[in-house]
Design a protein around this motif. Structure first.
Motif, PDB file in Angstrom:
ATOM      1  N   LEU A  22       0.825  -1.200   0.000  1.00  0.00           N
ATOM      2  CA  LEU A  22       0.000   0.000   0.000  1.00  0.00           C
ATOM      3  C   LEU A  22       0.863   1.254   0.000  1.00  0.00           C
ATOM      4  O   LEU A  22       0.511   2.265  -0.612  1.00  0.00           O
ATOM      5  CB  LEU A  22      -0.925  -0.021   1.221  1.00  0.00           C
ATOM      6  CG  LEU A  22      -1.910  -1.200   1.240  1.00  0.00           C
ATOM      7  CD1 LEU A  22      -2.771  -1.136   2.490  1.00  0.00           C
ATOM      8  CD2 LEU A  22      -2.776  -1.198   0.004  1.00  0.00           C
ATOM      9  N   ALA A  25       1.982   2.004  -3.443  1.00  0.00           N
ATOM     10  CA  ALA A  25       0.940   2.548  -4.306  1.00  0.00           C
ATOM     11  C   ALA A  25       0.974   4.069  -4.357  1.00  0.00           C
ATOM     12  O   ALA A  25       0.568   4.682  -5.337  1.00  0.00           O
ATOM     13  CB  ALA A  25      -0.434   2.076  -3.838  1.00  0.00           C
ATOM     14  N   SER A  33      -7.428   4.653  -5.285  1.00  0.00           N
ATOM     15  CA  SER A  33      -7.088   3.679  -4.252  1.00  0.00           C
ATOM     16  C   SER A  33      -8.202   2.648  -4.167  1.00  0.00           C
ATOM     17  O   SER A  33      -9.296   2.833  -4.732  1.00  0.00           O
ATOM     18  CB  SER A  33      -6.920   4.376  -2.897  1.00  0.00           C
ATOM     19  OG  SER A  33      -8.181   4.848  -2.443  1.00  0.00           O
ATOM     20  N   ILE A  34      -7.931   1.570  -3.470  1.00  0.00           N
ATOM     21  CA  ILE A  34      -8.958   0.544  -3.306  1.00  0.00           C
ATOM     22  C   ILE A  34     -10.181   1.118  -2.598  1.00  0.00           C
ATOM     23  O   ILE A  34     -11.329   0.863  -2.999  1.00  0.00           O
ATOM     24  CB  ILE A  34      -8.370  -0.666  -2.553  1.00  0.00           C
ATOM     25  CG1 ILE A  34      -7.442  -1.445  -3.492  1.00  0.00           C
ATOM     26  CG2 ILE A  34      -9.479  -1.561  -1.999  1.00  0.00           C
ATOM     27  CD1 ILE A  34      -6.654  -2.545  -2.825  1.00  0.00           C
ATOM     28  N   PRO A 460      -8.055  -5.548  -7.899  1.00  0.00           N
ATOM     29  CA  PRO A 460      -7.718  -4.129  -8.114  1.00  0.00           C
ATOM     30  C   PRO A 460      -7.001  -3.918  -9.443  1.00  0.00           C
ATOM     31  O   PRO A 460      -5.794  -3.663  -9.503  1.00  0.00           O
ATOM     32  CB  PRO A 460      -6.814  -3.818  -6.909  1.00  0.00           C
ATOM     33  CG  PRO A 460      -6.140  -5.117  -6.597  1.00  0.00           C
ATOM     34  CD  PRO A 460      -7.174  -6.189  -6.907  1.00  0.00           C
ATOM     35  N   GLU A 462      -6.974  -1.524 -11.715  1.00  0.00           N
ATOM     36  CA  GLU A 462      -6.288  -0.262 -11.941  1.00  0.00           C
ATOM     37  C   GLU A 462      -4.964  -0.202 -11.174  1.00  0.00           C
ATOM     38  O   GLU A 462      -3.969   0.338 -11.664  1.00  0.00           O
ATOM     39  CB  GLU A 462      -7.187   0.917 -11.544  1.00  0.00           C
ATOM     40  CG  GLU A 462      -8.364   1.151 -12.488  1.00  0.00           C
ATOM     41  CD  GLU A 462      -7.943   1.642 -13.867  1.00  0.00           C
ATOM     42  OE1 GLU A 462      -6.776   2.068 -14.035  1.00  0.00           O
ATOM     43  OE2 GLU A 462      -8.787   1.606 -14.785  1.00  0.00           O
ATOM     44  N   GLN A 463      -4.937  -0.750  -9.977  1.00  0.00           N
ATOM     45  CA  GLN A 463      -3.688  -0.798  -9.221  1.00  0.00           C
ATOM     46  C   GLN A 463      -2.657  -1.681  -9.933  1.00  0.00           C
ATOM     47  O   GLN A 463      -1.474  -1.334 -10.017  1.00  0.00           O
ATOM     48  CB  GLN A 463      -3.952  -1.337  -7.810  1.00  0.00           C
ATOM     49  CG  GLN A 463      -4.831  -0.462  -6.944  1.00  0.00           C
ATOM     50  CD  GLN A 463      -4.057   0.692  -6.323  1.00  0.00           C
ATOM     51  OE1 GLN A 463      -2.855   0.607  -6.133  1.00  0.00           O
ATOM     52  NE2 GLN A 463      -4.748   1.789  -6.015  1.00  0.00           N
ATOM     53  N   LYS A 467       0.974  -0.441 -11.661  1.00  0.00           N
ATOM     54  CA  LYS A 467       2.260  -1.030 -11.298  1.00  0.00           C
ATOM     55  C   LYS A 467       2.999  -1.570 -12.517  1.00  0.00           C
ATOM     56  O   LYS A 467       4.116  -2.077 -12.399  1.00  0.00           O
ATOM     57  CB  LYS A 467       2.051  -2.161 -10.282  1.00  0.00           C
ATOM     58  CG  LYS A 467       1.739  -1.683  -8.875  1.00  0.00           C
ATOM     59  CD  LYS A 467       1.665  -2.825  -7.879  1.00  0.00           C
ATOM     60  CE  LYS A 467       3.014  -3.477  -7.650  1.00  0.00           C
ATOM     61  NZ  LYS A 467       3.999  -2.566  -6.993  1.00  0.00           N
ATOM     62  N   GLU A 651      -7.239  -5.807  -1.198  1.00  0.00           N
ATOM     63  CA  GLU A 651      -5.911  -5.580  -0.646  1.00  0.00           C
ATOM     64  C   GLU A 651      -5.111  -6.877  -0.580  1.00  0.00           C
ATOM     65  O   GLU A 651      -3.889  -6.888  -0.821  1.00  0.00           O
ATOM     66  CB  GLU A 651      -6.028  -4.944   0.739  1.00  0.00           C
ATOM     67  CG  GLU A 651      -6.480  -3.500   0.711  1.00  0.00           C
ATOM     68  CD  GLU A 651      -6.529  -2.875   2.094  1.00  0.00           C
ATOM     69  OE1 GLU A 651      -6.190  -3.572   3.087  1.00  0.00           O
ATOM     70  OE2 GLU A 651      -6.909  -1.689   2.203  1.00  0.00           O
ATOM     71  N   LEU A 654      -3.916  -7.623  -4.078  1.00  0.00           N
ATOM     72  CA  LEU A 654      -2.839  -6.702  -4.438  1.00  0.00           C
ATOM     73  C   LEU A 654      -1.532  -7.134  -3.778  1.00  0.00           C
ATOM     74  O   LEU A 654      -0.475  -7.192  -4.430  1.00  0.00           O
ATOM     75  CB  LEU A 654      -3.205  -5.277  -4.018  1.00  0.00           C
ATOM     76  CG  LEU A 654      -2.126  -4.209  -4.257  1.00  0.00           C
ATOM     77  CD1 LEU A 654      -1.782  -4.103  -5.734  1.00  0.00           C
ATOM     78  CD2 LEU A 654      -2.581  -2.858  -3.711  1.00  0.00           C
ATOM     79  N   THR A 658       1.714  -8.540  -5.731  1.00  0.00           N
ATOM     80  CA  THR A 658       2.877  -7.668  -5.559  1.00  0.00           C
ATOM     81  C   THR A 658       4.086  -8.491  -5.112  1.00  0.00           C
ATOM     82  O   THR A 658       5.205  -8.296  -5.587  1.00  0.00           O
ATOM     83  CB  THR A 658       2.570  -6.563  -4.535  1.00  0.00           C
ATOM     84  OG1 THR A 658       1.558  -5.699  -5.056  1.00  0.00           O
ATOM     85  CG2 THR A 658       3.802  -5.735  -4.223  1.00  0.00           C
TER      86      THR A 658
END
Length: 666
Positions: A22, A25, A33-34, A460, A462-463, A467, A651, A654, A658
């Motif tokens: 997070l 991000a 954001s989420i 997520p 878009e997250q 990245k 989360e 993600l 990650t």
């Protein structure tokens, strides 16, 4: 109660990983954001006023204090201007409709512990409660003359059940304890603010009422009803007509397979409906539109040559309106019931319309819709020509962000079947560069992914794109929109053929030089979770996988699920008749080959894909020494439908990818 239950071999390391992911991000290109994604609102449930001058609709919001997703009722004017929020109660409101004279807007709200119908003037002001008592409202519809409202309800808890609970406590007799839904009618009171007295029109344990509609003269109601609420008995749904005055009841359609969603012809002589037409494998075969005389008689099939699932919208003087998927598009069609011919009225790959609501003179219609690579808005258009005008601007919630873009691509699968999918690219995508690839697989299997924008849920996206990943959403065999033959390609081939489609999509992108083959991940929910589980035990192509509410063992699934016909139709056998097909298509069969780190997320009370599937996969992976993490969301069914838990689902995904795709936080 704990928000979630965790099982992981290195919990301390993972806690730091979540915080690290997070924090990272914050350094990414500006994306939602989420929590922002969960807070974004979107419109739904649109109804146009009888005169075509106003549109009422709902818009969703996250109530974090009560941990609920709720909706409020809004009003937009055809002439333009900012929409007006009509309802303000923190518990929300839903299902708005117009009275036939346009003087009132009705909606359903739970303000006293029960869901009831309320009325409010379109000019605003105080709403007043129309229905009350123990008969909680489910669905409702105004009579065309505006004097009554019919609604469905399961009514008050029976004295027999109350006495049983008092004597023995809570228990359930499987296949025996059913709560039946019945039709009620409420007459509008003479004075504003008065209460309507509700009267039951149907009763007993002979059937449970689903969809219904009023006859044009307000004297009869047509409805669909299976014998009980057991989803395994959905094929018993037939069409009935009820005389409101004397409660006289007649079954019009008595055929194998589900018959549903009745709509009256403008002259009240015919009823159109959706039907399986006796097809035993209706889970993946085309349904049809049919019509029957309101007095009973032979059935007329209307869409025998339509190669998809038609969804009946309305029957007007112009003809019968229905919608149907056409690959990644939705098209609304107009059918001539006398000739049995139909034509595309509006909706194509450039614009995705929702179900239209028509003005009284049938000149105007309102609906939710999305332009290509855009967000959903409320639109108004003449019925002809189709010229949609947006009445809302929900896309403005996203204007400060750099968002990913999407496009439809295609490739050939292992057996040369052409597969389409939606490819999502980062905002700063560069041709010739290799990117990590994350595959997000839809459920169904008759779901479909389209190149339209919406706030992220579960995954997520878009997250991920911010990245530096590209995301592939494949419309694997079995997906809706591509015809009956395509939907049938995973019959007795579940998992196997679906995996071909996913892996060949990955191969295609790798061959184009777009994807780093060492950084590929996969995830999905429901049927997408099943395919992900199949890939985690049957392929070494992925660095990490996430299985959401996925099937691991068809035998375990079959004996526990609430929709047994699904398995019997797709595998064309029970496990007692053909154990080999259950073995072939079960991810757990290949568990000893599993090598991929796997996150498993599942609702604790899931009846569609029961929880034992998650534990079976988790323990199998652990026994092979594969890194696995199981999260059980206590009290949730097949979907995780509260904002706080959805925040954790996203989360968690993600953080998982990650770690395994970007190598951060290890």
């Amino acid at each position: 109660m704990a928000r979630f239950a965790l099982r992981f071999s290195r919990p301390a390391a993972f806690a730091f990983l979540v915080i690290g992911a997070l924090a990272q991000a914050a350094d990414l290109p500006k994306v939602p954001s989420i929590e922002q994604s969960l807070n974004f609102s979107a419109p739904g449930s649109v109804r146009i006023s009888p005169d075509g001058q106003m549109v009422v609709y709902t818009a969703g919001f996250a109530n974090w204090e009560d941990n609920e997703f709720r909706t409020q009722v809004w009003l937009a004017k055809a002439a333009g201007g900012a929409p007006l929020q009509l309802t303000q109660n923190a518990k929300g409101a839903s299902a708005p409709q117009w009275s036939p004279d346009g003087k009132w807007i009705s909606f359903v709200a739970n303000r006293d512990g029960k869901k009831h119908i309320w009325l409010i003037a379109p000019q605003g002001g105080e709403a007043w409660q129309l229905t009350s008592g123990e008969a909680e409202v489910q669905a409702y519809e105004w009579s065309p003359d505006g004097k009554k409202i019919a609604f469905t309800s399961s009514g008050a808890e029976s004295k027999t059940l109350k006495d049983r609970k008092e004597k023995y406590g809570e228990y359930e007799v499987v296949g025996g304890d059913y709560t039946y839904t019945h039709l009620y009618v409420a007459e509008l009171p003479a004075e504003v603010g008065g209460k309507a007295k509700a009267e039951a029109l149907t009763s007993g344990d002979g059937f449970t009422v689903n969809e219904f509609s009023w006859s044009p003269d307000s004297t009869r109601i047509a409805f669909s009803a299976p014998k009980d609420v057991d989803l395994s008995h959905g094929d018993t749904a037939d069409i009935y007509v009820l005389n409101v005055k004397d409660k006289g009841l007649k079954k019009l359609v008595d055929a194998p397979g589900p018959d549903s969603n009745p709509h009256w012809s403008p002259d009240g002589k015919w009823i159109a409906y959706e039907t399986a037409n006796g097809e035993p494998f209706y889970y993946f075969k085309n349904s049809r539109l049919a019509a029957v005389s309101a007095e009973g008689g032979p059935i007329r099939l209307l869409t025998s040559n339509f190669d998809e699932e038609p969804s009946l919208i309305d029957w007007t003087d112009d003809g019968i309106w229905f919608s149907g998927l056409q690959k990644t598009a939705v098209t609304v069609f107009l059918l001539d019931p006398k000739q049995g011919t139909y034509r595309a009225a509006f909706g194509d790959a450039r614009f995705l319309p929702g179900t239209p609501s028509f003005s009284k003179d049938r000149r105007w219609m309102a609906f939710t819709g999305s332009a290509l690579d855009d967000f959903t808005e409320v639109y108004l258009s003449p019925v002809a020509p189709f010229e949609p005008k947006a009445l809302t601007s929900y896309r403005d919630q996203y204007k400060e962000f750099r968002l990913a873009t999407s496009e439809v691509i295609s490739w050939k699968s292992k057996d040369d079947t052409v597969i389409e999918g939606v490819l999502i690219k980062p905002a700063d995508f560069q041709a010739g560069k290799q990117y990590p690839l994350l595959v997000v697989i839809h459920g169904g299997p008759t779901g479909v992914d389209r190149p339209y924008r919406a706030a992220d849920r579960y995954y997520p996206v878009e997250q991920f794109a911010a990245k530096g990943a590209i995301i592939l959403r494949p419309n694997y065999r079995g997906s809706a929109g591509y015809g009956e033959e395509f939907r049938s390609l995973n019959v007795r081939n579940l998992g196997v053929g679906d995996a071909w489609d996913v892996l060949s999509g990955v191969d295609s992108l790798v061959a184009q030089g777009m994807v780093d083959p060492e950084r590929v991940g996969c995830m999905g929910w429901s049927q997408g979770g099943y395919i992900s589980a199949f890939l985690t035990t049957g392929s070494d192509r992925f660095k990490a996988i996430s299985v959401g509410a996925g099937i691991s063992d068809w035998m375990t699934y079959y004996v526990n699920t609430d929709i047994h016909p699904f398995t019997r139709q797709y595998l064309k056998a029970t496990p007692w008749e053909d154990p080999e097909i259950y073995r072939k298509t079960s991810p757990i069969t290949n568990i000893k080959q599993a090598r991929t780190p796997t996150l498993i997320q599942h609702g604790g009370n899931d009846q569609r894909v029961p929880l034992p599937n998650a534990y079976e996969l988790y323990q199998g992976l652990k026994d092979q020494g594969v890194e696995a993490r199981l999260v059980v969301y206590k009290g949730f069914g097949h979907g995780i439908n509260k904002p706080k838990q959805q925040r954790h689902v996203m989360e968690d995904n993600l953080a998982w990818f990650t770690k395994w795709i970007w190598g951060e936080g290890q």
